[in-house]
Structure formats: structure tokens, C-alpha cells
Write a protein that holds these residues in place. Sequence first.
Motif, PDB file in Angstrom:
ATOM      1  N   SER A   1      -5.428  -1.173   7.474  1.00  0.00           N
ATOM      2  CA  SER A   1      -4.994  -2.431   8.071  1.00  0.00           C
ATOM      3  C   SER A   1      -4.260  -3.271   7.043  1.00  0.00           C
ATOM      4  O   SER A   1      -4.736  -3.444   5.917  1.00  0.00           O
ATOM      5  CB  SER A   1      -6.207  -3.197   8.600  1.00  0.00           C
ATOM      6  OG  SER A   1      -5.830  -4.448   9.118  1.00  0.00           O
ATOM      7  N   THR A   2      -3.101  -3.784   7.430  1.00  0.00           N
ATOM      8  CA  THR A   2      -2.275  -4.545   6.486  1.00  0.00           C
ATOM      9  C   THR A   2      -2.095  -5.987   6.943  1.00  0.00           C
ATOM     10  O   THR A   2      -2.101  -6.283   8.136  1.00  0.00           O
ATOM     11  CB  THR A   2      -0.890  -3.894   6.331  1.00  0.00           C
ATOM     12  OG1 THR A   2      -0.261  -3.816   7.618  1.00  0.00           O
ATOM     13  CG2 THR A   2      -1.005  -2.503   5.745  1.00  0.00           C
TER      14      THR A   2
ATOM     15  N   THR B   1       6.699  -3.668   2.208  1.00  0.00           N
ATOM     16  CA  THR B   1       5.757  -2.755   2.840  1.00  0.00           C
ATOM     17  C   THR B   1       4.701  -2.346   1.820  1.00  0.00           C
ATOM     18  O   THR B   1       5.049  -1.851   0.740  1.00  0.00           O
ATOM     19  CB  THR B   1       6.461  -1.506   3.372  1.00  0.00           C
ATOM     20  OG1 THR B   1       7.484  -1.889   4.307  1.00  0.00           O
ATOM     21  CG2 THR B   1       5.466  -0.592   4.076  1.00  0.00           C
ATOM     22  N   ILE B   2       3.438  -2.557   2.173  1.00  0.00           N
ATOM     23  CA  ILE B   2       2.333  -2.147   1.306  1.00  0.00           C
ATOM     24  C   ILE B   2       1.778  -0.830   1.832  1.00  0.00           C
ATOM     25  O   ILE B   2       1.673  -0.631   3.055  1.00  0.00           O
ATOM     26  CB  ILE B   2       1.244  -3.241   1.231  1.00  0.00           C
ATOM     27  CG1 ILE B   2       0.231  -2.921   0.142  1.00  0.00           C
ATOM     28  CG2 ILE B   2       0.582  -3.467   2.579  1.00  0.00           C
ATOM     29  CD1 ILE B   2      -0.726  -4.078  -0.156  1.00  0.00           C
ATOM     30  N   SER B   3       1.456   0.073   0.924  1.00  0.00           N
ATOM     31  CA  SER B   3       0.901   1.360   1.320  1.00  0.00           C
ATOM     32  C   SER B   3      -0.159   1.767   0.313  1.00  0.00           C
ATOM     33  O   SER B   3      -0.162   1.305  -0.833  1.00  0.00           O
ATOM     34  CB  SER B   3       1.995   2.426   1.410  1.00  0.00           C
ATOM     35  OG  SER B   3       2.649   2.583   0.160  1.00  0.00           O
TER      36      SER B   3
ATOM     37  N   ASN C   1     -12.609  -1.759  -0.767  1.00  0.00           N
ATOM     38  CA  ASN C   1     -12.244  -1.872   0.642  1.00  0.00           C
ATOM     39  C   ASN C   1     -10.869  -2.490   0.813  1.00  0.00           C
ATOM     40  O   ASN C   1     -10.135  -2.139   1.727  1.00  0.00           O
ATOM     41  CB  ASN C   1     -13.257  -2.718   1.394  1.00  0.00           C
ATOM     42  CG  ASN C   1     -12.887  -2.855   2.865  1.00  0.00           C
ATOM     43  OD1 ASN C   1     -12.799  -1.865   3.593  1.00  0.00           O
ATOM     44  ND2 ASN C   1     -12.656  -4.088   3.294  1.00  0.00           N
ATOM     45  N   ASP C   2     -10.505  -3.403  -0.075  1.00  0.00           N
ATOM     46  CA  ASP C   2      -9.277  -4.159   0.111  1.00  0.00           C
ATOM     47  C   ASP C   2      -8.511  -4.240  -1.210  1.00  0.00           C
ATOM     48  O   ASP C   2      -9.111  -4.487  -2.260  1.00  0.00           O
ATOM     49  CB  ASP C   2      -9.623  -5.574   0.597  1.00  0.00           C
ATOM     50  CG  ASP C   2      -8.563  -6.179   1.483  1.00  0.00           C
ATOM     51  OD1 ASP C   2      -8.838  -7.234   2.084  1.00  0.00           O
ATOM     52  OD2 ASP C   2      -7.454  -5.624   1.556  1.00  0.00           O
ATOM     53  N   VAL C   3      -7.219  -4.004  -1.157  1.00  0.00           N
ATOM     54  CA  VAL C   3      -6.361  -4.087  -2.340  1.00  0.00           C
ATOM     55  C   VAL C   3      -5.156  -4.948  -1.984  1.00  0.00           C
ATOM     56  O   VAL C   3      -4.541  -4.757  -0.929  1.00  0.00           O
ATOM     57  CB  VAL C   3      -5.902  -2.701  -2.817  1.00  0.00           C
ATOM     58  CG1 VAL C   3      -5.015  -2.835  -4.065  1.00  0.00           C
ATOM     59  CG2 VAL C   3      -7.097  -1.813  -3.116  1.00  0.00           C
ATOM     60  N   GLY C   4      -4.829  -5.878  -2.851  1.00  0.00           N
ATOM     61  CA  GLY C   4      -3.739  -6.796  -2.548  1.00  0.00           C
ATOM     62  C   GLY C   4      -2.731  -6.929  -3.664  1.00  0.00           C
ATOM     63  O   GLY C   4      -3.037  -6.665  -4.828  1.00  0.00           O
ATOM     64  N   TRP C   5      -1.550  -7.312  -3.290  1.00  0.00           N
ATOM     65  CA  TRP C   5      -0.499  -7.679  -4.237  1.00  0.00           C
ATOM     66  C   TRP C   5      -0.316  -9.192  -4.172  1.00  0.00           C
ATOM     67  O   TRP C   5      -0.266  -9.774  -3.069  1.00  0.00           O
ATOM     68  CB  TRP C   5       0.813  -6.990  -3.904  1.00  0.00           C
ATOM     69  CG  TRP C   5       0.888  -5.585  -4.392  1.00  0.00           C
ATOM     70  CD1 TRP C   5       0.658  -4.448  -3.691  1.00  0.00           C
ATOM     71  CD2 TRP C   5       1.230  -5.178  -5.726  1.00  0.00           C
ATOM     72  NE1 TRP C   5       0.821  -3.352  -4.499  1.00  0.00           N
ATOM     73  CE2 TRP C   5       1.178  -3.777  -5.754  1.00  0.00           C
ATOM     74  CE3 TRP C   5       1.580  -5.861  -6.899  1.00  0.00           C
ATOM     75  CZ2 TRP C   5       1.462  -3.027  -6.904  1.00  0.00           C
ATOM     76  CZ3 TRP C   5       1.865  -5.130  -8.028  1.00  0.00           C
ATOM     77  CH2 TRP C   5       1.794  -3.738  -8.028  1.00  0.00           C
ATOM     78  N   TYR C   6      -0.196  -9.769  -5.357  1.00  0.00           N
ATOM     79  CA  TYR C   6      -0.057 -11.217  -5.484  1.00  0.00           C
ATOM     80  C   TYR C   6       1.104 -11.521  -6.427  1.00  0.00           C
ATOM     81  O   TYR C   6       1.477 -10.695  -7.249  1.00  0.00           O
ATOM     82  CB  TYR C   6      -1.342 -11.828  -6.047  1.00  0.00           C
ATOM     83  CG  TYR C   6      -2.503 -11.719  -5.094  1.00  0.00           C
ATOM     84  CD1 TYR C   6      -3.185 -10.516  -4.949  1.00  0.00           C
ATOM     85  CD2 TYR C   6      -2.892 -12.809  -4.324  1.00  0.00           C
ATOM     86  CE1 TYR C   6      -4.236 -10.410  -4.052  1.00  0.00           C
ATOM     87  CE2 TYR C   6      -3.948 -12.705  -3.426  1.00  0.00           C
ATOM     88  CZ  TYR C   6      -4.610 -11.497  -3.300  1.00  0.00           C
ATOM     89  OH  TYR C   6      -5.647 -11.398  -2.405  1.00  0.00           O
TER      90      TYR C   6
ATOM     91  N   TYR D   1     -12.925  -7.741  -0.256  1.00  0.00           N
ATOM     92  CA  TYR D   1     -11.991  -8.417   0.629  1.00  0.00           C
ATOM     93  C   TYR D   1     -11.005  -9.230  -0.202  1.00  0.00           C
ATOM     94  O   TYR D   1     -11.308  -9.612  -1.332  1.00  0.00           O
ATOM     95  CB  TYR D   1     -12.714  -9.324   1.633  1.00  0.00           C
ATOM     96  CG  TYR D   1     -13.490 -10.469   1.012  1.00  0.00           C
ATOM     97  CD1 TYR D   1     -14.748 -10.252   0.456  1.00  0.00           C
ATOM     98  CD2 TYR D   1     -12.969 -11.754   0.970  1.00  0.00           C
ATOM     99  CE1 TYR D   1     -15.458 -11.282  -0.119  1.00  0.00           C
ATOM    100  CE2 TYR D   1     -13.664 -12.799   0.396  1.00  0.00           C
ATOM    101  CZ  TYR D   1     -14.923 -12.555  -0.142  1.00  0.00           C
ATOM    102  OH  TYR D   1     -15.615 -13.575  -0.719  1.00  0.00           O
ATOM    103  N   CYS D   2      -9.838  -9.445   0.357  1.00  0.00           N
ATOM    104  CA  CYS D   2      -8.799 -10.223  -0.316  1.00  0.00           C
ATOM    105  C   CYS D   2      -8.444 -11.437   0.547  1.00  0.00           C
ATOM    106  O   CYS D   2      -8.412 -11.343   1.780  1.00  0.00           O
ATOM    107  CB  CYS D   2      -7.553  -9.382  -0.551  1.00  0.00           C
ATOM    108  SG  CYS D   2      -7.790  -7.987  -1.674  1.00  0.00           S
TER     109      CYS D   2
END
Length: 126
Positions: free
Chosen positions: A55-56, A67-69, A31-36, A99-100
Motif C-alpha cells: 500500500s502506497t 513512484t515508490i516501490s 512494516n512501513d518504509v518512507g521517503w522524506y 508506521y510512517c
Amino acid sequence: VQLQAYGGGLVQPGGSLRLSCVASEGIGSFNDVGWYYQTPGKQRNLVAHITSGGSTTYTDAAKGRFTISRDNARNTVDLQMTSLKPEDTAVYFCGAGDYCTSNGCWRYKSPGLGSWGQGTQVTVSS
């Protein structure tokens, strides 16, 4: 599912880089992907994350510059980084889960850990 981050490198201040997080399969299942990002001796911190619905969320430091895509068909989540600053220098990781949060991505189901890949080094220096 394995994640791998690509695209890091050495760039001058003000330059741009595009990081890609590639999943071995089915990034759409997250559901959720993040950059850290993480610097030596410090904990991992959020840059931005994106849900399956598009949703960003960005940190204040990333707003207006990054920008995340997400492309579920290609199993990728990209982070376009512009106007890079020396303080952006870090190892960048992608994480995925239900979730992130500010310090990671998580699953609702025990043991609760999300998926992570190896990071990619970004160095901003003249």
C-alpha cells in the motif's frame, strides 16, 4: 538495521532520478518504509511511503510524478522521480518503522524511533 540512501545528483528541470534506500538486512522486518525530504532550516517532510503489503501513500506534490516501490528480497525501497522541479531540491532520506507519518517513521515499542539513514542530495537546476 542500517539504511542508506543512494541516487541523488544534479538534474535539469523536467528530468528524472531514481533514489534507492538500501537496508543492511531485513527491510522486510519493517512494516512501513518512507521517503522524506528536508531543506535547510526546515523540518523533514514526507514524500511517499509504502507498507509491507504494498500500500502506497503520496503527498499531493509527489502524486503523478514519483513512484515508490519495494523489493524485500533485495532489501531496497526505490523512489522513481520524474518531471522534477527546482522546488524538489532537497536532501532525501529514507526511514523505516512500524508506521510512517508526515514527519517520520516510528516503532510501536519504546522508545518509538524508527530507523533512518544518511540522506542523498537532489538538486534540480538548469
